[in-house]
Design an enzyme around this catalytic site. Structure first.
Site, PDB file in Angstrom:
ATOM      1  N   GLU A 143      16.610   2.702 -24.669  1.00  0.00           N
ATOM      2  CA  GLU A 143      16.659   2.910 -23.213  1.00  0.00           C
ATOM      3  C   GLU A 143      18.111   3.100 -22.724  1.00  0.00           C
ATOM      4  OE1 GLU A 143      13.942  -0.676 -22.395  1.00  0.00           O
ATOM      5  OE2 GLU A 143      13.348   0.799 -20.881  1.00  0.00           O
TER       6      GLU A 143
ATOM      7  N   LYS B 238       6.869  -8.508 -26.335  1.00  0.00           N
ATOM      8  CA  LYS B 238       5.533  -8.466 -25.728  1.00  0.00           C
ATOM      9  C   LYS B 238       4.573  -9.480 -26.354  1.00  0.00           C
ATOM     10  CE  LYS B 238       5.903  -3.588 -24.298  1.00  0.00           C
ATOM     11  NZ  LYS B 238       6.156  -3.755 -22.860  1.00  0.00           N
TER      12      LYS B 238
ATOM     13  N   SER C 231      10.335   1.438 -21.224  1.00  0.00           N
ATOM     14  CA  SER C 231      10.290   2.849 -20.829  1.00  0.00           C
ATOM     15  C   SER C 231       9.268   3.636 -21.656  1.00  0.00           C
ATOM     16  CB  SER C 231      11.667   3.523 -20.943  1.00  0.00           C
ATOM     17  OG  SER C 231      12.564   2.938 -20.029  1.00  0.00           O
TER      18      SER C 231
ATOM     19  N   GLY D 261      -7.339  -0.533 -24.846  1.00  0.00           N
ATOM     20  CA  GLY D 261      -7.022   0.340 -23.713  1.00  0.00           C
ATOM     21  C   GLY D 261      -7.950   0.065 -22.548  1.00  0.00           C
TER      22      GLY D 261
ATOM     23  N   ALA E 140      -7.573   1.880 -15.602  1.00  0.00           N
ATOM     24  CA  ALA E 140      -7.204   1.027 -14.468  1.00  0.00           C
ATOM     25  C   ALA E 140      -6.138   1.684 -13.603  1.00  0.00           C
ATOM     26  CB  ALA E 140      -6.665  -0.302 -14.999  1.00  0.00           C
TER      27      ALA E 140
ATOM     28  N   ASN F  61       0.003  -6.785 -17.185  1.00  0.00           N
ATOM     29  CA  ASN F  61       0.410  -5.975 -18.339  1.00  0.00           C
ATOM     30  C   ASN F  61       1.692  -6.532 -18.935  1.00  0.00           C
ATOM     31  OD1 ASN F  61       1.049  -3.975 -20.210  1.00  0.00           O
ATOM     32  ND2 ASN F  61       1.835  -2.578 -18.669  1.00  0.00           N
TER      33      ASN F  61
ATOM     34  N   SER G  89      13.805   4.054  -8.273  1.00  0.00           N
ATOM     35  CA  SER G  89      13.011   3.135  -9.103  1.00  0.00           C
ATOM     36  C   SER G  89      12.147   2.234  -8.223  1.00  0.00           C
ATOM     37  CB  SER G  89      13.914   2.254  -9.960  1.00  0.00           C
ATOM     38  OG  SER G  89      14.624   3.021 -10.899  1.00  0.00           O
TER      39      SER G  89
HETATM   40  N1  LIG Z   1      -3.643  -1.714 -22.685  1.00  0.00           N
HETATM   41  C1  LIG Z   1      -3.412  -0.591 -21.993  1.00  0.00           C
HETATM   42  N2  LIG Z   1      -4.414   0.121 -21.434  1.00  0.00           N
HETATM   43  C2  LIG Z   1      -4.170   1.257 -20.725  1.00  0.00           C
HETATM   44  N3  LIG Z   1      -2.947   1.781 -20.553  1.00  0.00           N
HETATM   45  C3  LIG Z   1      -1.902   1.131 -21.110  1.00  0.00           C
HETATM   46  C4  LIG Z   1      -2.073  -0.091 -21.839  1.00  0.00           C
HETATM   47  N4  LIG Z   1      -0.866  -0.502 -22.243  1.00  0.00           N
HETATM   48  C5  LIG Z   1       0.007   0.414 -21.798  1.00  0.00           C
HETATM   49  N5  LIG Z   1      -0.597   1.405 -21.132  1.00  0.00           N
HETATM   50  C6  LIG Z   1       0.077   2.571 -20.541  1.00  0.00           C
HETATM   51  O1  LIG Z   1       1.379   2.661 -21.096  1.00  0.00           O
HETATM   52  C7  LIG Z   1       2.383   2.440 -20.084  1.00  0.00           C
HETATM   53  C8  LIG Z   1       3.558   1.700 -20.673  1.00  0.00           C
HETATM   54  O2  LIG Z   1       3.166   0.421 -21.108  1.00  0.00           O
HETATM   55  P1  LIG Z   1       4.124  -0.832 -20.934  1.00  0.00           P
HETATM   56  O3  LIG Z   1       4.373  -1.064 -19.496  1.00  0.00           O
HETATM   57  O4  LIG Z   1       3.556  -1.950 -21.711  1.00  0.00           O
HETATM   58  O5  LIG Z   1       5.428  -0.281 -21.670  1.00  0.00           O
HETATM   59  P2  LIG Z   1       6.972  -0.488 -21.455  1.00  0.00           P
HETATM   60  O6  LIG Z   1       7.613   0.362 -22.485  1.00  0.00           O
HETATM   61  O7  LIG Z   1       7.293  -1.923 -21.460  1.00  0.00           O
HETATM   62  O8  LIG Z   1       7.239   0.155 -20.024  1.00  0.00           O
HETATM   63  P3  LIG Z   1       8.321  -0.176 -18.876  1.00  0.00           P
HETATM   64  O9  LIG Z   1       9.165  -1.280 -19.376  1.00  0.00           O
HETATM   65  O10 LIG Z   1       9.079   1.092 -18.704  1.00  0.00           O
HETATM   66  O11 LIG Z   1       7.494  -0.506 -17.679  1.00  0.00           O
HETATM   67  C9  LIG Z   1       1.641   1.721 -18.990  1.00  0.00           C
HETATM   68  O12 LIG Z   1       2.289   1.865 -17.749  1.00  0.00           O
HETATM   69  C10 LIG Z   1       0.283   2.392 -19.043  1.00  0.00           C
HETATM   70  O13 LIG Z   1       0.296   3.686 -18.457  1.00  0.00           O
HETATM   71  C1  LIG Z   2      13.635   0.340 -17.558  1.00  0.00           C
HETATM   72  C2  LIG Z   2      12.199   0.092 -17.807  1.00  0.00           C
HETATM   73  N1  LIG Z   2      11.970  -0.738 -18.971  1.00  0.00           N
HETATM   74  C3  LIG Z   2      11.515  -0.482 -16.596  1.00  0.00           C
HETATM   75  O1  LIG Z   2      10.937  -1.540 -16.696  1.00  0.00           O
HETATM   76  O2  LIG Z   2      11.595   0.121 -15.530  1.00  0.00           O
HETATM   77 MG   LIG Z   3       5.571  -1.321 -17.847  1.00  0.00          MG
HETATM   78 MG   LIG Z   4       8.415  -3.004 -20.114  1.00  0.00          MG
END
Ligand SMILES: Nc1ncnc2c1ncn2[C@@H]1O[C@H](COP(=O)(O)OP(=O)(O)OP(=O)(O)O)[C@@H](O)[C@H]1O
Ligand SMILES: C[C@@H](N)C(=O)O
Ligand SMILES: [Mg+2]
Ligand SMILES: [Mg+2]
Length: 356
Positions: A16, A133, A189, A221, A224, A312, A324
């Site tokens: 990121e 996570k 991200s 999945g 939602a 989530n 943002s």
């Molecule tokens: N279990 C799930 N069911 C449906 N969609 C999901 C699921 N997990 C993740 N997603 C999709 O993937 C996206 C990213 O997941 P998540 O927020 O866990 O990732 P991240 O890399 O931590 O994102 P960020 O930190 O940028 O918010 C979610 O916003 C959603 O669109």
């Molecule tokens: C930066 C990205 N992980 C967010 O949570 O927005």
């Molecule tokens: Mg997220």
């Molecule tokens: Mg995240």
């Protein structure tokens, strides 16, 4: 009034890295805004993709251009990861604007804590639990927060033993079914995340996630709506107005997040006041469950057909550009971007002043 020197730490050895530069540019601008300019002086420090630290004019140029130093351009007088390690006494408050591993995960927070200097955001524990996570979901479960069904996987189950891998896939199919989401445990991200709809996609998704992290999570999945809530504070944190993200793509992936026009946000989200209250309450519970501090954005799934709200994840240093969600949700509550960064610095000082 004497100016406070703010050490803006950005870039980072993380998938990121580019997002961090965008967030840092916006925060630097807010610290230079009329209401803050006389209070703060910004000292930028850039952590290159190879992990070496840079101070001086180059970080300022990177902030101005928004362009990272690519691997082949990386500088450093020697091979030490420290590079131009900062003089910790030259800064009054650190602002680690870092997303993902080696920055949002407790590593930098540990360094700053050891140096006994104030810094914005969560400490070692909150950052580490909030980043991973698997650990995060354990803390949420302990706090009674509902979430999707998941299986935690170690890279060794994917790469090291050819007999174990098919059994792992069988278990995922039996317990979670398709579609499922495969994620590196320590990233953000959506980097390294895949949606798997078949055995072949699952195998490829696990292999891909294992290339980012030793720890991997596979989730059932859900279909939602995606709602988000910002949290601000230390031991008595407050939740913001709730926002919603909408997009046309299959899921909220990296391209959708960072390509202009691919995602829309509605603030406030068009949901009932009961759902808003439930999300705000859950966001604060999640913040406290991982021992976050200063700021966090908590992401939710709202399954409208059943009325269920599932947590989530939490992001202890959420995306922080002018567009943002985190600053926009606070703007809806009357806290401007410059005021928000000012409050975060005050919260850092408050936390630093506490014992323990
Ligand atoms: N279990 C799930 N069911 C449906 N969609 C999901 C699921 N997990 C993740 N997603 C999709 O993937 C996206 C990213 O997941 P998540 O927020 O866990 O990732 P991240 O890399 O931590 O994102 P960020 O930190 O940028 O918010 C979610 O916003 C959603 O669109
Ligand atoms: C930066 C990205 N992980 C967010 O949570 O927005
Ligand atoms: Mg997220
Ligand atoms: Mg995240």
């Amino acid at each position: 009034m004497t100016t406070m020197r703010i050490g803006l730490l950005f870039g980072g050895r993380s998938g990121e890295h580019e997002v961090s530069i965008s967030s840092a540019r916006a925060i630097a601008r807010a610290l230079a805004a009329e209401e803050n300019a006389s209070k703060y002086e910004v000292l930028p420090f850039y952590i290159q993709k190879n992990g070496r630290w840079l101070s001086g004019t180059l970080p300022q140029q990177i902030l101005a251009s928004g362009k990272p130093l690519e691997i082949e351009e990386q500088t450093g007088q020697d091979d030490s990861p420290a590079g131009q390690f900062p003089n910790f006494n030259a800064v009054d408050v650190w602002f680690p604007v870092l997303h993902g591993p080696n920055g949002e995960d407790g590593t930098v927070q540990g360094l700053l804590k050891l140096m006994q200097v104030p810094f914005v955001g969560s400490g070692v524990l909150g950052s580490a639990i909030g980043m991973d996570k698997i650990a995060m979901k354990m803390a949420f479960a302990q706090a009674g927060l509902p979430q999707v069904k998941y299986i935690a996987v170690n890279r060794s189950e994917i790469w090291s033993n050819p007999c174990v891998f098919p059994k792992l896939c069988d278990k995922i199919e039996a317990d979670l079914g398709y579609p499922c989401f495969v994620k590196p445990a320590n990233l953000g991200s959506s980097v390294g995340i895949s949606k798997a709809r078949s055995r072949a996609e699952l195998e490829a998704a696990l292999d891909s996630a294992a290339s980012y992290d030793r720890r991997i999570i596979v989730e059932a999945g859900v279909v939602a709506r995606e709602l988000e809530c910002a949290v601000l504070g230390n031991d008595n944190p407050k939740a913001s107005t709730v926002g919603e993200i909408t997009f046309q793509s299959d899921f909220y992936d990296y391209e959708t997040k960072y390509t202009l026009g691919q995602a829309d946000c509605s603030i406030p989200a068009k949901v009932s006041s009961a759902i808003v209250s439930q999300i705000q309450e859950m966001a604060v519970q999640a913040f406290l469950a991982v021992d976050a501090a200063g700021l966090a954005r908590v992401d939710f799934f709202y399954i409208e057909s059943t009325g269920e709200v599932l947590i989530n994840e939490i992001n202890t240093f959420p995306g922080f550009t002018a567009t943002s969600m985190y600053p926009q949700m606070w703007a809806a509550d009357g806290i401007s971007f410059p005021e928000l960064v000012d409050r975060l610095i005050q919260l850092a000082l408050e936390r630093h002043g506490e014992k323990g």
